[in-house]
Design an enzyme around this catalytic site. Structure first.
Site, PDB file in Angstrom:
ATOM      1  N   TYR A 156       0.705  -1.405   0.161  1.00 30.69           N
ATOM      2  CA  TYR A 156       0.111   0.112  -0.086  1.00 30.69           C
ATOM      3  C   TYR A 156       1.080   1.331  -0.037  1.00 30.69           C
ATOM      4  O   TYR A 156       2.113   1.119   0.438  1.00 30.69           O
ATOM      5  CB  TYR A 156      -1.029   0.037   1.112  1.00 30.69           C
ATOM      6  CG  TYR A 156      -0.405   0.299   2.673  1.00 30.69           C
ATOM      7  CD1 TYR A 156      -0.340   1.665   3.000  1.00 30.69           C
ATOM      8  CD2 TYR A 156       0.121  -0.510   3.354  1.00 30.69           C
ATOM      9  CE1 TYR A 156      -0.009   2.038   3.968  1.00 30.69           C
ATOM     10  CE2 TYR A 156       0.659  -0.035   4.532  1.00 30.69           C
ATOM     11  CZ  TYR A 156       0.675   1.086   4.948  1.00 30.69           C
ATOM     12  OH  TYR A 156       1.447   1.468   6.168  1.00 30.69           O
ATOM     13  N   CYS A 157       0.387   2.260  -0.444  1.00 36.22           N
ATOM     14  CA  CYS A 157       0.880   3.694  -0.207  1.00 36.22           C
ATOM     15  C   CYS A 157      -0.036   4.661   0.303  1.00 36.22           C
ATOM     16  O   CYS A 157      -0.780   4.237   1.219  1.00 36.22           O
ATOM     17  CB  CYS A 157       1.343   4.169  -1.838  1.00 36.22           C
ATOM     18  SG  CYS A 157       0.349   4.232  -2.998  1.00 36.22           S
ATOM     19  N   ARG A 158      -0.517   5.839  -0.299  1.00 36.17           N
ATOM     20  CA  ARG A 158      -1.230   6.730   0.350  1.00 36.17           C
ATOM     21  C   ARG A 158      -2.648   6.442  -0.623  1.00 36.17           C
ATOM     22  O   ARG A 158      -3.394   6.479   0.000  1.00 36.17           O
ATOM     23  CB  ARG A 158      -0.890   8.085   0.169  1.00 36.17           C
ATOM     24  CG  ARG A 158      -1.848   9.055   0.605  1.00 36.17           C
ATOM     25  CD  ARG A 158      -1.309  10.545   0.807  1.00 36.17           C
ATOM     26  NE  ARG A 158      -2.344  11.446   1.161  1.00 36.17           N
ATOM     27  CZ  ARG A 158      -3.039  12.037   0.363  1.00 36.17           C
ATOM     28  NH1 ARG A 158      -3.043  11.970  -0.976  1.00 36.17           N
ATOM     29  NH2 ARG A 158      -4.116  12.864   0.803  1.00 36.17           N
ATOM     30  N   SER A 190      -5.525   1.950  -0.754  1.00 28.02           N
ATOM     31  CA  SER A 190      -4.186   2.112   0.030  1.00 28.02           C
ATOM     32  C   SER A 190      -4.754   2.861   1.334  1.00 28.02           C
ATOM     33  O   SER A 190      -5.588   2.278   1.967  1.00 28.02           O
ATOM     34  CB  SER A 190      -3.198   3.030  -0.595  1.00 28.02           C
ATOM     35  OG  SER A 190      -2.400   2.323  -1.483  1.00 28.02           O
ATOM     36  N   PHE A 191      -3.847   3.317   1.887  1.00 26.47           N
ATOM     37  CA  PHE A 191      -3.828   4.296   3.277  1.00 26.47           C
ATOM     38  C   PHE A 191      -5.241   4.834   3.426  1.00 26.47           C
ATOM     39  O   PHE A 191      -5.707   4.812   4.507  1.00 26.47           O
ATOM     40  CB  PHE A 191      -2.691   4.928   3.567  1.00 26.47           C
ATOM     41  CG  PHE A 191      -2.676   5.238   5.074  1.00 26.47           C
ATOM     42  CD1 PHE A 191      -2.405   4.382   5.793  1.00 26.47           C
ATOM     43  CD2 PHE A 191      -2.370   6.749   5.526  1.00 26.47           C
ATOM     44  CE1 PHE A 191      -2.422   4.533   7.378  1.00 26.47           C
ATOM     45  CE2 PHE A 191      -2.280   6.741   6.956  1.00 26.47           C
ATOM     46  CZ  PHE A 191      -2.314   5.535   7.907  1.00 26.47           C
TER      47      PHE A 191
END
Ligand code: FAD
Length: 561
Positions: free
Chosen positions: A515-517, A542-543
């Site tokens: 995951y990222c943002r 993601s986040f």
């Protein structure tokens, strides 16, 4: 001369009367309405209560006189249809002012009686300070019963009408408490898609009781009420508004033996004919086919009521017109938040046992480099095999409805995620993106379906995973700075730009969730890992989507030191 009698003079009834007259100059049309008004906008009533609309007259699209002048329709307000005699083609009508009744003959009858507010079994619902909003007299009663500002108002029910009233009463300066039986606001959407709206409401200072069914309304000597839930939480209210949903008004249809469907609405065919071919029915009172589920549904919305009315009028006038069914497209806008939905939700799919895949896509209403861009969060539900789109939900601040309308059109035309990927939409930096969020959702779905970048979901994640080597390893590919500001409990941090150099730190053979943002860097990282032989998945949304699912499981290492 054909004699057409219409019961109900608002969205469905007035639309049918006007269309019928435009098609047939000769027939006789009688419009019978129980209330004092016809052809008004129910949808505007919360905004009249809030003072955004300054005059009742602005909601009235036609008066009985203007409707008669324009359409040559005999409009009778204050007249309630009591019974239908199908054998002799007559309705019995009560003139409410005098109490007298009379018979009215018809060749064709059209019913558009709408839906009435549901009254749950709570004691004291008939208290004068407990009101519901269905029509203009209700609206006037609510306005006349508002306490001096700042007063205390409790709203029971966190659906559309409850929320729209909440916003307007809050703007008027009242302290509003919302009581919702389910653990989320706007239960027609999936819970995580409403998390942002709940945050917005709390930020506005509204009191929200979720998962909180009102069990009692206790009158006080001063005329106020105590609202109490099952856990004995209480609020004192000077006015209580009941908005727990509506049910089709079918008494008239039922008492004359017309078929009623399993959901409690009048059963109609696609020509809007009831089980009696001389009687048509439209609007909130009917059950209608849902095009995604293939099952009957109830849908209390103005657009479908008016389109059904047009179909009924066409058929009454001798045309051959068919109502295709609905997909349940709607929008709500409050406190600068816009939430929209089309097709089915994930909770509905689970309830119906229909197979599906899902994705979350975070983007912006227009190009990020052009000033004023605002975030949009889109959820797409689709068939993993065929790619057919099953539903979509969106939330953001602006132009969410535009995206949902696009997807709604694709659903109605039998469109797939591949169609979304190649959809061609308007673009200039101030109004969209070269790759619109709708295209992006199509790309993500196609990458998922083809296993180029298969998706995983936070709904399947659990807090204890970091200690269990049989569970996926959760990899955060954002920068160390972003990671330090809060990350998924137990996630490992390797920024995407360092991933190739540090790939040996990752165990082969263990499933990896990346995951990222927002999902873009995690997509690139997923591809790097899959290219290197890892069993990697992009965690959808993601986040940002993690925050909507598990806000309590965000780890803040710096703040803990
Ligand atoms: P109605 O418009 O309710 O008309 C039915 C009429 O029939 C009533 O006036 C009733 O008095 C009359 N009637 C019933 N029985 C009899 C009888 N026996 N004899 C004579 N007359 C009778 N929809 C949206 O799509 N978007 C929105 O933003 C939106 N906002 C809304 C906000 C509020 C506060 C409300 C109450 C509704 C809102 N709706 C909205 C829903 C929309 O107004 C309804 O779906 C639509 O009006 C349904 O049309 P209808 O003709 O079936 O019923």
């Amino acid at each position: 001369m054909k004699r057409v009698v219409i019961v109900g003079g608002v969205a469905g009834g007035a639309t049918a009367a006007a269309r019928l007259r435009r098609l047939d100059e000769k027939c006789s049309i009688v419009l019978l309405e129980r209330g004092p008004y016809i052809s008004y906008s129910n949808c505007g009533m919360p905004y009249r209560i809030g003072g955004v609309i300054e005059d009742d007259d602005e909601l009235l699209l036609q008066t009985p006189q203007s409707f008669h002048r324009r359409f040559n329709v005999e409009v009778r307000v204050g007249e309630e249809v009591l019974t239908i005699d199908r054998a002799s083609h007559k309705v019995r009508v009560k003139h409410l002012a005098s109490g007298e009744d009379y018979e009215e003959p018809y060749d064709v009858l059209l019913l558009s009686p709408g839906a009435s507010p549901i009254k749950p079994p709570i004691p004291n619902l008939d208290h004068p300070k407990v009101l519901a909003l269905r029509d203009i007299p209700d609206m006037q009663r609510i306005m006349a019963s508002l306490p001096p500002k700042p007063g205390h108002v409790s709203i029971i029910g966190g659906g559309f009408i409850g929320l729209e009233l909440l916003e307007n009463l809050h703007h008027l300066g009242h302290a509003v408490a919302l009581w919702e039986m389910l653990p989320q606001v706007l239960p027609v959407l999936d819970a995580e898609m409403t998390a942002g709206l709940t945050r917005v409401l709390l930020k506005q200072g509204v009191t929200i009781h979720l998962g909180s069914a009102v069990a009692a309304l206790e009158p006080l000597p001063d005329g106020n009420l105590i609202v109490r839930n099952g856990d004995d939480e209480t609020e004192e209210a000077q006015l209580v508004i009941l908005a727990v949903g509506v049910k089709p008004e079918v008494m008239l249809a039922q008492s004359c033996g017309l078929e009623i469907g399993a959901l409690g609405g009048i059963r109609v065919n696609d020509r809007m004919q009831t089980s009696d071919p001389a009687i048509y029915a439209v609007g909130d009172a009917v059950e209608i086919m849902h095009l995604v589920t293939g099952k009957p549904t109830l849908l209390a919305l103005a657009g479908p009521a008016q389109r059904q009315a047009r179909v009924a009028a066409d058929n009454i006038a001798g045309l051959d017109s068919h109502f295709p069914g609905v997909i349940g497209t709607f929008v709500i806008k409050l406190f600068n938040s816009e939430l929209a939905c089309t097709g089915v939700t994930e909770s509905q799919l689970i309830r119906l046992g229909m197979p599906y895949r899902k994705l979350y896509c975070h983007g912006q209403d227009h190009a990020g480099y052009y000033p004023g861009a605002t975030p949009i969060n889109l959820k797409l539900l689709y068939d993993g095999e065929s790619g057919h789109i099953l539903g979509a939900q969106g939330c953001g601040q602006k132009d969410v409805a535009r995206r949902i309308d696009i997807i709604a059109s694709y659903i109605k035309m039998g469109g797939t995620t591949a169609d979304l990927a190649q959809g061609e939409f308007c673009y200039a930096p101030q109004v969209g993106s070269a790759k619109d969020i709708v295209n992006m959702a199509g790309f993500i779905a196609e990458n998922d379906r083809s296993a180029i970048a298969p998706l995983a979901h936070w709904s399947d994640w659990q807090p204890g995973w970091q200690n269990d080597p049989t569970k996926p390893l959760v990899l955060d590919v954002r920068s160390p700075g972003e990671y330090a500001q809060g990350h998924v409990l137990g996630a490992l941090n390797i920024p995407v730009n360092d991933l190739r150099a540090r790939i040996s730190e990752l165990p082969k053979g263990r499933r990896i969730w990346v995951y990222c943002r927002m999902g873009q860097r995690s997509h690139i990282a997923t591809r790097i890992l899959r290219g290197a032989g890892y069993d990697a998945y992009n965690v959808s949304g993601s986040f940002l989507t993690f925050l909507d699912h598990h806000p309590e499981s965000v780890e803040y290492p710096t703040s803990q030191e």
